[in-house]
Design a protein around this motif. Structure first.
Motif, PDB file in Angstrom:
ATOM      1  N   ASP A 170       1.029  -1.229   0.061  1.00 15.41           N
ATOM      2  CA  ASP A 170       0.151  -0.012  -0.066  1.00 15.41           C
ATOM      3  C   ASP A 170       0.838   1.274  -0.005  1.00 15.41           C
ATOM      4  O   ASP A 170       1.436   1.536   0.947  1.00 15.41           O
ATOM      5  CB  ASP A 170      -0.851   0.136   1.253  1.00 15.41           C
ATOM      6  N   PRO A 171       0.830   1.963  -1.012  1.00 13.61           N
ATOM      7  CA  PRO A 171       1.720   3.209  -1.018  1.00 13.61           C
ATOM      8  C   PRO A 171       1.304   4.350  -0.201  1.00 13.61           C
ATOM      9  O   PRO A 171       2.254   4.972   0.459  1.00 13.61           O
ATOM     10  CB  PRO A 171       1.591   3.788  -2.539  1.00 13.61           C
TER      11      PRO A 171
ATOM     12  N   LYS B   7       2.800   7.456   4.659  1.00 13.08           N
ATOM     13  CA  LYS B   7       2.751   7.727   6.036  1.00 13.08           C
ATOM     14  C   LYS B   7       4.117   7.448   7.146  1.00 13.08           C
ATOM     15  O   LYS B   7       4.277   8.058   7.954  1.00 13.08           O
ATOM     16  CB  LYS B   7       1.630   6.844   6.800  1.00 13.08           C
ATOM     17  N   PHE B   8       4.761   6.365   6.734  1.00 17.82           N
ATOM     18  CA  PHE B   8       6.201   6.060   7.252  1.00 17.82           C
ATOM     19  C   PHE B   8       6.972   6.902   7.046  1.00 17.82           C
ATOM     20  O   PHE B   8       7.737   7.395   7.959  1.00 17.82           O
ATOM     21  CB  PHE B   8       6.324   4.526   6.877  1.00 17.82           C
ATOM     22  N   ALA B   9       6.957   7.576   5.847  1.00 22.15           N
ATOM     23  CA  ALA B   9       7.928   8.678   5.414  1.00 22.15           C
ATOM     24  C   ALA B   9       7.616   9.801   6.257  1.00 22.15           C
ATOM     25  O   ALA B   9       8.618  10.444   6.834  1.00 22.15           O
ATOM     26  CB  ALA B   9       8.041   8.829   3.901  1.00 22.15           C
TER      27      ALA B   9
ATOM     28  N   ALA C 104       7.758  13.758  -3.104  1.00 16.47           N
ATOM     29  CA  ALA C 104       7.615  13.483  -4.300  1.00 16.47           C
ATOM     30  C   ALA C 104       6.762  11.998  -4.138  1.00 16.47           C
ATOM     31  O   ALA C 104       5.745  11.788  -5.183  1.00 16.47           O
ATOM     32  CB  ALA C 104       8.916  12.937  -5.034  1.00 16.47           C
ATOM     33  N   LYS C 105       7.069  11.302  -3.049  1.00 14.20           N
ATOM     34  CA  LYS C 105       5.972  10.010  -2.707  1.00 14.20           C
ATOM     35  C   LYS C 105       4.529  10.652  -2.494  1.00 14.20           C
ATOM     36  O   LYS C 105       3.541  10.143  -3.320  1.00 14.20           O
ATOM     37  CB  LYS C 105       6.197   9.605  -1.481  1.00 14.20           C
ATOM     38  N   ALA C 106       4.278  11.922  -1.951  1.00  9.09           N
ATOM     39  CA  ALA C 106       3.034  12.270  -1.840  1.00  9.09           C
ATOM     40  C   ALA C 106       2.452  12.765  -3.243  1.00  9.09           C
ATOM     41  O   ALA C 106       1.276  12.509  -3.271  1.00  9.09           O
ATOM     42  CB  ALA C 106       3.020  13.482  -0.995  1.00  9.09           C
ATOM     43  N   GLU C 107       2.977  13.473  -4.038  1.00  6.95           N
ATOM     44  CA  GLU C 107       2.661  13.938  -5.173  1.00  6.95           C
ATOM     45  C   GLU C 107       2.138  12.692  -6.444  1.00  6.95           C
ATOM     46  O   GLU C 107       1.427  12.750  -6.787  1.00  6.95           O
ATOM     47  CB  GLU C 107       3.528  14.701  -5.937  1.00  6.95           C
ATOM     48  N   ARG C 108       3.029  11.504  -6.196  1.00  2.89           N
ATOM     49  CA  ARG C 108       2.828  10.398  -6.965  1.00  2.89           C
ATOM     50  C   ARG C 108       1.755   9.513  -6.475  1.00  2.89           C
ATOM     51  O   ARG C 108       1.335   9.082  -7.552  1.00  2.89           O
ATOM     52  CB  ARG C 108       4.373   9.732  -6.847  1.00  2.89           C
ATOM     53  N   TYR C 109       1.733   9.364  -5.284  1.00  2.26           N
ATOM     54  CA  TYR C 109       0.695   8.568  -4.875  1.00  2.26           C
ATOM     55  C   TYR C 109      -0.584   9.103  -4.629  1.00  2.26           C
ATOM     56  O   TYR C 109      -1.674   8.299  -4.412  1.00  2.26           O
ATOM     57  CB  TYR C 109       1.177   7.648  -3.504  1.00  2.26           C
TER      58      TYR C 109
END
Length: 98
Positions: A4-5, A10-12, A35-40
């Motif tokens: 689950d991305p 959330k962990f990041a 970047a993870k927030a914008e990607r996921y």
């Protein structure tokens, strides 16, 4: 268990928030989390996405101020904690909750 991305994000966010609280955070870590927030998360109104992008923006402005880093780190960690609280089942049941 499937991948689950959002859990990864959330962990990041939690890790970045904790590092900010102790003033041990580097720009690449914030950039990676953003970047993870914008990607996921495609929805720009999503609470987690807005919090991560807001943190990244504040970090750019306040990265040399340990007091501000502590405050924004605490806010991010608190949000992740809140998002992890499960919704109780059957909240609409009158016989249980009145």
């Amino acid at each position: 268990m499937s991948y689950d991305p959002i859990i990864e994000l959330k962990f990041a966010a939690f890790a970045v928030g904790q590092r900010a609280k102790v003033n041990d955070l580097e720009q690449w870590q914030v950039d990676e989390m953003r970047a993870k927030a914008e990607r996921y998360i495609a929805n720009p109104q999503d609470v987690l996405r807005r919090a991560v992008i807001g943190f990244a923006t504040r970090y750019e402005l306040d990265r040399h101020n340990p007091t501000q880093l502590y405050e924004i780190g605490t806010a991010l960690v608190d949000l992740v904690d809140t998002l992890n609280v499960p919704v109780p089942p059957a909240q609409d049941r009158k016989d249980i909750y009145g």
